[in-house]
Scaffold this active site. Structure first.
Site, PDB file in Angstrom:
ATOM      1  CG  ASN A  71      -4.762   6.210  13.406  1.00  0.00           C
ATOM      2  OD1 ASN A  71      -5.608   7.079  13.572  1.00  0.00           O
ATOM      3  ND2 ASN A  71      -3.589   6.451  12.851  1.00  0.00           N
TER       4      ASN A  71
ATOM      5  CB  CYS B  47       6.902  -4.744   9.478  1.00  0.00           C
ATOM      6  SG  CYS B  47       8.191  -3.800  10.315  1.00  0.00           S
TER       7      CYS B  47
ATOM      8  CB  CYS C 199      -0.152   6.299  11.471  1.00  0.00           C
ATOM      9  SG  CYS C 199       0.671   7.717  10.828  1.00  0.00           S
TER      10      CYS C 199
ATOM     11  CD  GLU D 178      -2.766  -1.357   2.392  1.00  0.00           C
ATOM     12  OE1 GLU D 178      -2.824  -0.416   3.203  1.00  0.00           O
ATOM     13  OE2 GLU D 178      -3.478  -2.363   2.464  1.00  0.00           O
TER      14      GLU D 178
END
Ligand code: SAH
Length: 358
Positions: free
Chosen positions: A294, A113, A338, A92
């Site tokens: 978030n 990750c 984020c 993305e």
């Protein structure tokens, strides 16, 4: 069959030009159209002499990524591009149109990750695969082409998407070299930022190589135990080492480093946390960016700090003399804010590919 060449492999493209025997200025014109104006491969090819257009086009791969999906936020000026690699993974890239009219691009450095921070959706994917420099650069070109339709250009490039840039150092440096190169993208280094979980040696290597590039450190706590709870890698790269690296960075760069600080209610947001942070930062050349949390599905019980507490936290830092800003994430409704970037299908694909490799 002669092998194909990536448009992002400058040396190979130069050799192809010599082989096809057309003038260097024609290649320069093609590169201007493709890397600086973002008018696309058809327009770029039109810069070549007619007789070499077809043979050149047949040998060159322009886009290693395919646009799988593009979603516009209904809340704010964010667009998320879902891009597919030739290996089939989805990554993305987020275009952020801010209130000031400036456009920033948030680029992914990996599929998944390995840092596996508990608060970050990408860290929960259970996959970590490096993107190539061509895949890093193609995100910039595809976003540039998208913005071309709006007659706007990407001003800032931030390596803050999926992945840890310094787990993919070689490709990141190769991509940055191309972004800065006058004959390619020609971006000013001050408009590029790399955000890292905090790998001291890599931060120093990066600063030595690209002194004017901006660095951001995801600190999230100035207390070792709290930081380890949030960022598993903090155990490997302790706060003392990070602080020493920040002091050295100043000697190399003479410009402030951004300190990112995620605000999590009851975890790292007390006034005592703020005082510890101010003490830890004392004497360093930094700018503190407080990041409202978030929420993500994987950890429904973590909450962001409410505004009054956040303001009180910022006041402690400002009184201590630090510049503090609050980050407003864009694109929450399209899962582009984020920490929300994730493509769970990648996990399945990685498992299938691992099995077929056995
Ligand atoms: N690996 C790099 C880039 C990650 S994303 C790094 O660690 O810096 C960029 C920033 O978003 C980081 O500071 C990261 O900690 C933060 N982030 C991750 N998940 C988040 C979430 N759910 N809400 C808000 N910020 C988040």
């Amino acid at each position: 069959m002669p092998s194909s060449v990536s448009i992002y492999d400058s040396a190979a493209i130069d050799r192809l030009r010599a082989e096809l025997k057309f003038e260097p200025r024609r290649l320069r014109a093609l590169r201007t159209v493709y890397f600086k104006k973002f008018l696309g491969n058809e327009a770029a090819l039109a810069e070549l002499p007619e007789e070499v257009r077809e043979p050149f086009a047949q040998r060159v791969v322009f886009h290693p990524l395919a646009v799988a999906e593009s979603a516009d936020s209904q809340l704010d000026g964010a667009t998320k591009l879902v891009l597919r690699t030739t290996a089939g993974y989805a990554i993305e890239t987020v275009i952020m149109r801010t209130g000031t009219g400036r456009v920033s691009l948030c680029v992914s450095s990996q599929v998944g990750c390995a840092a596996a921070c508990g608060f970050c959706a990408t860290g929960q994917m259970g996959v970590a695969k490096n993107l190539t420099s061509a895949e890093l650069l193609d995100q910039v070109v595809l976003a540039g082409e998208h913005m071309c339709n709006e007659e706007r250009a990407v001003r800032n490039i931030v390596f803050m998407g999926m992945g840890e840039p310094f787990h993919n150092e070689a490709a990141i440096y190769e991509a940055i070299t191309a972004l800065l190169a006058p004959e390619l993208f020609h971006y000013p280094p001050r408009r590029i930022l790399i955000s890292t979980v905090g790998i001291p040696d890599a931060m120093l290597r990066c600063a030595r190589r690209f002194p004017a590039l901006n660095l951001a450190l995801s600190l999230h706590s100035a207390r070792q135990a709290t930081r380890e709870k949030l960022i598993p890698l903090a155990a490997k790269y302790p706060l003392d080492d990070l602080r020493a690296a920040l002091a050295q960075l100043h000697e190399i760069q003479r410009q402030p480093v951004m300190i990112e600080y995620l605000m999590l209610a009851g975890v790292n947001d007390s006034l005592a946390d703020a005082a510890d942070l101010a003490a830890w930062l004392e004497g360093l050349d930094v700018h503190v960016n407080l990041i409202p949390y978030n929420s993500i599905a994987a950890v429904p019980n973590w909450q962001t700090t409410e505004r009054p507490e956040r303001d009180a936290f910022a006041t402690v830092l400002r009184k201590a003399g630090f510049v503090v800003t609050i980050r407003y994430s864009l694109g929450a409704d399209i899962a582009a804010a984020c920490g929300q970037l994730v493509q769970t299908e990648n996990r399945q694909l990685a498992q299938q590919q691992a099995m077929s490799a056995q």
